[in-house]
Design an enzyme around this catalytic site. Structure first.
Site, PDB file in Angstrom:
ATOM      1  N   TRP A 320      46.604  93.894  11.617  1.00  0.00           N
ATOM      2  CA  TRP A 320      47.072  94.774  12.694  1.00  0.00           C
ATOM      3  C   TRP A 320      46.615  96.204  12.442  1.00  0.00           C
ATOM      4  O   TRP A 320      46.238  96.918  13.360  1.00  0.00           O
ATOM      5  CB  TRP A 320      48.610  94.728  12.758  1.00  0.00           C
ATOM      6  CG  TRP A 320      49.193  95.646  13.793  1.00  0.00           C
ATOM      7  CD1 TRP A 320      49.466  95.369  15.088  1.00  0.00           C
ATOM      8  CD2 TRP A 320      49.584  97.026  13.595  1.00  0.00           C
ATOM      9  NE1 TRP A 320      49.988  96.458  15.726  1.00  0.00           N
ATOM     10  CE2 TRP A 320      50.076  97.500  14.824  1.00  0.00           C
ATOM     11  CE3 TRP A 320      49.561  97.890  12.508  1.00  0.00           C
ATOM     12  CZ2 TRP A 320      50.539  98.793  15.001  1.00  0.00           C
ATOM     13  CZ3 TRP A 320      50.009  99.195  12.684  1.00  0.00           C
ATOM     14  CH2 TRP A 320      50.503  99.631  13.911  1.00  0.00           C
ATOM     15  N   HIS A 321      46.626  96.607  11.161  1.00  0.00           N
ATOM     16  CA  HIS A 321      46.271  97.984  10.850  1.00  0.00           C
ATOM     17  C   HIS A 321      44.809  98.288  11.127  1.00  0.00           C
ATOM     18  O   HIS A 321      44.474  99.382  11.572  1.00  0.00           O
ATOM     19  CB  HIS A 321      46.597  98.307   9.384  1.00  0.00           C
ATOM     20  CG  HIS A 321      48.030  98.634   9.183  1.00  0.00           C
ATOM     21  ND1 HIS A 321      48.982  97.667   8.982  1.00  0.00           N
ATOM     22  CD2 HIS A 321      48.690  99.814   9.182  1.00  0.00           C
ATOM     23  CE1 HIS A 321      50.163  98.250   8.858  1.00  0.00           C
ATOM     24  NE2 HIS A 321      50.015  99.538   8.978  1.00  0.00           N
ATOM     25  N   GLY A 322      43.943  97.354  10.853  1.00  0.00           N
ATOM     26  CA  GLY A 322      42.546  97.661  11.087  1.00  0.00           C
ATOM     27  C   GLY A 322      41.669  96.444  10.972  1.00  0.00           C
ATOM     28  O   GLY A 322      41.994  95.487  10.270  1.00  0.00           O
TER      29      GLY A 322
END
Lengths: 457, 349
Positions: A320-322
């Protein structure tokens, strides 16, 4: 339009004045929705259609669930829609790069072209806000919002659209329904939170960023001490950058009479990795906990499956973060640490360990995980860690002032944890704190404006 | 009532501190003005410190000295502070009659902003204004060409969109410049940073000097300016200029506006068209230069402004296309001092 810009100052001043003039929750809602869409369109007007699509699709899905029952196939429509949108805008490049690496390794000579897509700002946040509402309705945690416009306001509410907190429908929709004007306390609290947020961002995060960027830019060039201090600098940078944004978002919302959830609770004094995630980015942790970890089975089916569920949840959180391998690795490491922490917690030796030692140990672990988060690639992260443990000599290039600030930040974290700073809650003390922060801002700020780390997610 | 009391308690210290902070710019004269004597010019590193500039101009205006305003040619880009035109004129006069209020790198569009915003105290005085043809030597210099992201002194340009084709900043940049220009407290803070701390925040300073004591930052540092190396005469070759004629020139339009603004404040203005290096021009370009000079003289004469055109006849007097060297300034000063228009203007034979 970032919160710490003059453009936003003008935008919010106008909005606030109109908001105070207008009476009635309906009219206020329309005004704030209109303002939210302008705020989002400031980056790229075309992406307005994307957010409107997400809003309308999920609103329709919940409407269908109300008509035809809370059925999985209807829920799946929303999940697939969200995955497709995120996949296209956020993960297509990562996928193409990964496939190309595989093809290169296999020597096929085939190259998949990388799509050149500009990542819509805050896409992961508003998709999770909207999808969270669908899940909440599916699990019976919330009522259906009858009004499309109020739902649109909830998803696109400008203080939280760029980097959260990821608001939940059961706490937000009733507030938008009432949309009472802010009380004097709300205004005082809003001003304090906003000032604290901008102070954290400009005076603290941006300073630590100067050093962290230098060290992470070329880790092979620096001594062990520099690398360790660089990792610490990033640890504080990301905390103040993200919690500063959250403070500003909460302050702005509060000045409009809306209470956004708390997103940070002194994370660097956590006694376990589990507690860390209960204190860091709380809105995302609870989202993953409620909609991934628990549906997977949580801790109900034995330790092995519990570990599997933890690792899967943390891997998804990393993703989700990257869209990069280092984020996946960061998630995996957190998953493993979390599982190990649970197992270790059952041992009597860890139960007997002093609390302060646990807090320090967890802090050191977290500092190491941030290395994976910040590095350009997984390989760079390993070079970085290897560099720290090479114990290479050399006088660190870290400024004394920065080291002193880091020590002070950690000390204040501890004092706050043990409630030694509760006098700061007094209105007059807060007033002087705001004044002191404004003075610092005036002298430290420059005409250069830097973005937030989390807005890229 | 309790909540109102809390709001009051929270905001009162903020208001108190902001009032105190807004009084800070008032202490300026106690700190900086002692520097404004002799051949003083606004230091190179403080070229964008308009707060300092305004205070300097105020001092020049109140002292009755003749102000010499213009760009880097007047400021003296290739010379020290005692070797430029103003210093040479003062040398000939034997007193500090002339004050160098030029700014390095300023183009006429910004010069107009400078005069409009920071030279308000210059009223009923004598002003010499330098006209540098460099700003009309191409559409890029004229700022009428394509967008240029690195325009000098952009804070002085009109911030309304579309007024200067080459100037296209974001709304945020425009707003920031306006705030820093219009709110004295911000201008003062920028001044303190530029004059005391080499235009760096304490943060950047600590990064550049990690082992120094942070207290050293507050000690300030001495300004030193090392003029760049000039082009050697043997390297000066003729080149074609893409001249922008005065009728089409944005910069000339702003130069005219600058002169009219000065005159509208009751100033007696004389224009000096500074020499443009003929040794670096082709024959065609020289003709273009001469044509522009004649149009400028005609226009200014029609406006009742006296014009003087000093000339330098040797390549070694020049540093580049438009900047004289110390010897060149000295010759220019002599030519001015011998010019009747100039002596009438200064009131000294």
């Amino acid at each position: 339009m970032l919160f710490q810009t003059w453009t936003f100052f003008v935008f919010f001043t106008l909005l606030y004045l109109l908001f105070r003039i207008i009476r009635g929750s309906e009219a206020r809602g329309y005004l704030v929705l209109f303002a939210s869409l302008i705020f989002y369109a400031w980056w790229n007007p075309w992406y307005i259609f994307l957010i409107l699509w997400i809003i309308t699709a999920d609103y329709t899905v919940v409407f269908l669930m109300e008509r035809h029952g809370r059925r999985r196939p209807i829920l799946a429509v929303s999940v697939i829609n969200s995955i497709l949108v995120l996949g296209f805008f956020k993960y297509a490049g990562f996928l193409a790069d990964s496939i190309n690496s595989l093809f290169t390794a296999a020597g096929t000579g085939v190259v998949v072209s990388r799509p050149e897509i500009i990542l819509p700002v805050g896409i992961s946040f508003y998709i999770f806000i909207s999808l969270g509402y669908v899940f909440d309705y599916y699990y019976g945690n919330t009522e259906r919002g009858k009004s499309w416009f109020r739902y649109a306001l909830f998803v696109s509410f400008f203080p939280q659209i760029i980097a959260g907190p990821i608001g939940r429908a059961f706490s937000m929709l009733p507030q938008f329904k009432l949309f009472r004007g802010p009380s004097a306390d709300d205004t005082a609290e809003g001003i304090y939170l906003f000032t604290r947020g901008i102070f954290r961002k400009i005076v603290l995060a941006d300073y630590f960023a100067l050093y962290a960027d230098k060290i992470f830019g070329n880790p092979a060039q620096f001594s062990s001490a520099d690398l360790a201090l660089g990792a610490l600098a990033f640890t504080w940078q990301i905390y103040f950058d993200f919690s500063g944004y959250t403070d500003m978002a909460r302050g702005i919302a509060r000045m409009l009479g809306i209470d956004l959830m708390e997103n940070f609770r002194l994370p660097y004094t956590a006694r376990s990795t589990k507690e860390f995630w209960q204190r860091w980015h709380i809105s995302l942790s609870s989202w993953f906990g409620d909609f991934v970890y628990k549906p997977l089975g949580g801790n109900r089916n034995g330790r092995l499956k519990e570990s599997r569920n933890i690792i899967t949840t943390m891997l998804l959180s990393g993703l989700w973060h990257g869209a990069a391998w280092n984020f996946l690795l960061w998630g995996l490491i957190h998953g493993i640490l979390h599982s190990m922490s649970k197992a270790a917690g059952r041992l009597s030796i860890t139960a007997r360990a002093p609390v302060f030692a646990k807090r320090i140990f967890i802090f050191i672990l977290i500092v190491f995980t941030w290395i994976f988060f910040r590095s350009e690639s997984a390989a760079d992260a390993f070079v970085f860690i290897k560099g720290i443990f090479s114990f290479s000599a050399g006088v660190p290039a870290a400024p004394l002032l920065m080291i002193m600030l880091m020590v002070l930040c950690y000390a204040l974290h501890w004092l706050a944890e043990y409630r030694r700073l509760s006098f700061m809650e007094r209105p007059a003390v807060r007033g002087f704190a705001i004044a002191a922060m404004v003075i610092c801002l005036l002298f430290v700020s420059s005409s250069r404006v830097s973005g937030f780390i989390y807005q890229q997610f | 009532m309790v909540t109102m009391k809390n709001l009051f308690k929270t905001t009162l210290p903020v208001i108190f501190v902001m009032i105190l902070a807004s009084l800070l710019p008032g202490i300026f004269p106690c700190v900086d003005t002692s520097r404004f004597t002799g051949n003083y010019r606004v230091p190179y590193s403080e070229g964008e410190n308009y707060f300092l500039y305004e205070k300097y101009v105020n001092r020049v205006a109140s002292s009755g000295r003749i102000a010499v305003i213009g760009d880097s040619v007047i400021w003296g880009h290739y010379t020290g502070r005692d070797d430029n035109l103003v210093a040479s004129l003062n040398g000939l006069a034997g007193t500090d009659r002339f004050a160098n209020i030029g700014i390095d790198g300023i183009h006429p569009a910004a010069l107009y902003g400078l005069i409009d915003n920071y030279c308000a105290s210059l009223r009923n005085r004598r002003v010499i204004i330098g006209i540098n043809l460099l700003w009309m030597s191409s559409p890029a210099h004229d700022l009428s060409g394509g967008v240029n992201s690195s325009i000098n002194h952009s804070a002085l340009l009109p911030q309304a969109p579309g007024r200067i084709p080459a100037y296209s900043p974001s709304a945020e940049e425009r707003l920031t410049l306006l705030v820093r220009r219009e709110i004295t407290l911000f201008a003062w803070i920028d001044h303190i940073r530029a004059s005391r701390f080499a235009d760096r925040s304490v943060y950047r300073w600590t990064m550049a000097n990690p082992h120094a004591c942070p207290g050293e930052y507050f000690m300030g540092q001495e300004e030193s300016y090392n003029p760049p190396d000039p082009v050697r005469p043997e390297r000066m070759t003729g080149r074609d200029m893409d001249w922008v004629m005065p009728d089409d020139s944005l910069q000339w339009m702003y130069m005219i506006k600058s002169i009219r603004k000065l005159k509208s404040r009751g100033n007696d203005v004389i224009a000096v068209i500074t020499p443009f290096n003929q040794f670096m021009l082709t024959e065609k370009s020289r003709l273009g230069r001469d044509m522009i000079i004649s149009v400028i003289m005609e226009t200014l004469s029609a406006d009742g402004v006296r014009v003087i055109v000093p000339a330098l006849d040797r390549a070694e007097y020049y540093a580049d296309l438009s900047h004289p060297l110390a010897r060149g300034y000295s010759i220019m000063a002599k030519q001015l001092a011998e010019n009747t228009l100039f002596t009438e203007f200064t009131g000294q034979p």
